[in-house]
Write a protein that holds these residues in place. Structure first.
Motif, PDB file in Angstrom:
ATOM      1  N   VAL A 179      30.875 -81.431 -69.258  1.00  0.00           N
ATOM      2  CA  VAL A 179      31.975 -80.596 -68.614  1.00  0.00           C
ATOM      3  C   VAL A 179      31.855 -80.229 -67.196  1.00  0.00           C
ATOM      4  N   ILE A 180      30.498 -80.052 -66.833  1.00  0.00           N
ATOM      5  CA  ILE A 180      30.397 -79.952 -65.435  1.00  0.00           C
ATOM      6  C   ILE A 180      30.585 -81.251 -64.437  1.00  0.00           C
ATOM      7  N   ASN A 181      30.409 -82.452 -65.143  1.00  0.00           N
ATOM      8  CA  ASN A 181      30.593 -83.530 -64.534  1.00  0.00           C
ATOM      9  C   ASN A 181      32.137 -83.754 -64.302  1.00  0.00           C
ATOM     10  N   LEU A 182      32.942 -83.470 -65.481  1.00  0.00           N
ATOM     11  CA  LEU A 182      34.315 -83.584 -65.461  1.00  0.00           C
ATOM     12  C   LEU A 182      35.009 -82.755 -64.379  1.00  0.00           C
ATOM     13  N   ARG A 183      34.381 -81.586 -64.372  1.00  0.00           N
ATOM     14  CA  ARG A 183      34.944 -80.339 -63.358  1.00  0.00           C
ATOM     15  C   ARG A 183      34.664 -80.607 -62.084  1.00  0.00           C
TER      16      ARG A 183
END
Length: 514
Positions: free
Chosen positions: A296-300
């Motif tokens: 999720v952090i990477n996609l954000r």
């Protein structure tokens, strides 16, 4: 001269035989004889076993009665050196003595190991120890079946280890793990567990453990019997063998799906440690949550990076907004100018629509209407009709000549076309005739009449239906048999069996076409 009288007592043959029998039985009421089994062919139809014990210098007949044979821990085998325990007796009818055996044991551990190795090679040759026959041990068995003695320390060790590692449902099948009945009881236990229904009142085990403590080779011999090994090989439930200590090897170890060094080791193989499993699952859960969080952090971060390269919404609409403001400012003045232009044009056109102008226009149109009315008077119409009739008569006089000229020109143009069309049509008809003849010959060659010319026959019932199977007709039904030279009327005298083969008719090899 008379024969000399003797004082010796006269014995009958039976008296001598019985006396010898009593003497031998009194002197040798209990003996142990060592020798090699010879002439053994298995139990007789009566259940008794007859064979011979021999050594380098002599032989002795041996018999094992039916009742004792079933209780023998070791069955006699051809060529096996044994120590037989029993009593000597005679068989008066043939004047032979024999030993009635009550117990047999191999002549030392070396003989047992030789017998064990011979039996192992035999079962190995049959494929009972093949790796492809073995099943995988279930990871988490819901029910575990244990074949062992219910009073020994083995079952307590297994239950204690299962309780420590992963408590599960255990079914114990009590058996003797030593003695004459050990092999038969273990065989019945394995077969009994496999006979349980999956949804029966007693749950069917997912895993079996055959266990026993350590001991000598004689103590463990029940697990070397062929019946036990074959029962293990036939089992559809995976089996862990835990017989003896780590150094004890029995034939059941080769046939089992898994061998444990001790009964406790079998319990450890059967189930994992519950605490370790819970910790492993928790670790997997935490790793999964961490992976999801990092994803999720990477996609954000990727979304933020992508959005940073895009222009702001105000920048995207600023040009269009300026154009809209400019057009709206120009629209008001343009509408005002258009209104003024339209008002001026209306004023200019309105000056031309005065009453005097309209009156003159009406007068001019009235004169045109009067002129048209005068031309539509009856006398004017009669003159016009007469003129049209005159012109029509003149055209009718010229029409035959014109039509004749037209037909002549058409005939001239059609003559060369007709000259070319006739031979083309003849060639077309000839090609179609040849094609029709070829198709006719093909139909004739494929006709069933040609098959009848080769000696076959076409069988049909009285309604004209083709008969293809013997079961389609019954006794007394009429048949029409068509051959090459005509037809034959026949009647069925009996319906042949569907599996009976047709015999060739006399004088030829004619067969039914179907």
């Amino acid at each position: 001269m008379t024969d000399a009288q003797s004082n010796a007592h006269e014995f009958t043959v039976s008296e001598v035989a019985n006396a010898v029998k009593r003497t031998i039985e009194d002197q040798f009421g209990f003996v142990r004889v060592r020798g090699e089994v010879s002439g053994y062919r298995g139990p007789h139809s009566s259940g008794h076993a007859y064979f011979t014990l021999k050594d380098e210098g002599a032989t002795i007949d041996a018999v094992v009665w039916k009742g004792n044979f079933a209780r023998l821990a070791f069955k006699p085998e051809e060529g096996l050196e044994v120590i037989a325990t029993g009593r000597l007796t005679t068989y008066p009818r043939s004047s032979k003595y024999q030993i009635v055996i009550e117990q047999i044991e191999p002549a030392g551990a070396g003989a047992l190991m030789a017998l064990l190795e011979e039996r192992r090679k035999k079962l190995l040759a049959e494929g009972l120890f093949a790796p492809e026959r073995k099943c995988a041990i279930p990871y988490l068995p819901r029910v575990i079946g244990v074949v062992t003695s219910p009073t020994g320390a083995v079952i307590r060790d297994i239950l204690h280890r299962l309780e420590d590692r992963f408590p599960t449902h255990v079914i114990v099948w009590p058996v003797r793990v030593q003695g004459d009945t050990c092999a038969s009881e273990v065989t019945r236990a394995i077969g009994g567990f496999n006979g349980f229904e999956p949804d029966g009142p007693i749950p069917r085990p997912d895993l079996l453990i055959v266990a026993r403590g350590g001991g000598s080779i004689e103590d463990l011999w029940g697990f070397n019997e062929e019946s036990v090994v074959r029962a293990v090989a036939r089992s559809h439930i995976p089996i862990i063998s835990a017989v003896g200590h780590e150094t004890d090897i029995t034939l059941i170890d080769y046939a089992a799906d898994k061998r444990a060094p001790t009964p406790t080791g079998a319990a450890e193989m059967a189930v994992p440690v519950r605490g370790e499993l819970i910790a492993y699952v928790d670790d997997l859960g935490s790793r999964q949550r961490g992976a999801a969080r990092r994803s999720v952090i990477n996609l954000r971060d990727r979304l933020r990076a992508a959005s940073a390269g895009l222009p702001r919404p105000t920048d995207l609409t600023s040009t269009q907004r300026q154009r809209l403001d400019l057009v709206s400012a120009r629209l008001e003045s343009a509408l005002r100018n258009a209104y003024q232009k339209k008002a001026l044009r209306f004023a200019e056109r309105g000056a031309t629509f005065g009453p005097a102008i309209l009156r003159r226009h009406f007068e001019r149109e009235g004169l045109r209407l009067s002129s048209c009315a005068q031309r539509l008077q009856p006398d004017m119409l009669d003159r016009r009709i007469a003129d049209f009739r005159t012109k029509l008569d003149q055209f009718g006089a010229r029409a035959p000549v014109a039509l004749g000229n037209l037909a002549g020109r058409a005939a001239l143009r059609a003559r060369p076309i007709i000259a070319r069309l006739q031979p083309a049509f003849a060639r077309r008809v000839l090609d179609k005739r040849r094609e029709l003849e070829g198709v006719s010959k093909l139909i004739e060659s494929l006709s069933y009449r040609r098959v009848l010319d080769r000696g076959f026959a076409l069988v049909a019932d009285e309604d004209g239906n083709i008969v293809t199977t013997p079961n389609a007709v019954g006794p007394g039904e009429a048949l029409v048999i068509t051959v090459a030279e005509g037809r034959i009327d026949a009647t069925v005298s009996g319906a042949p069996s569907a599996s009976r083969r047709k015999r060739p008719t006399e004088g030829g090899s004619q067969e039914s076409l179907f």
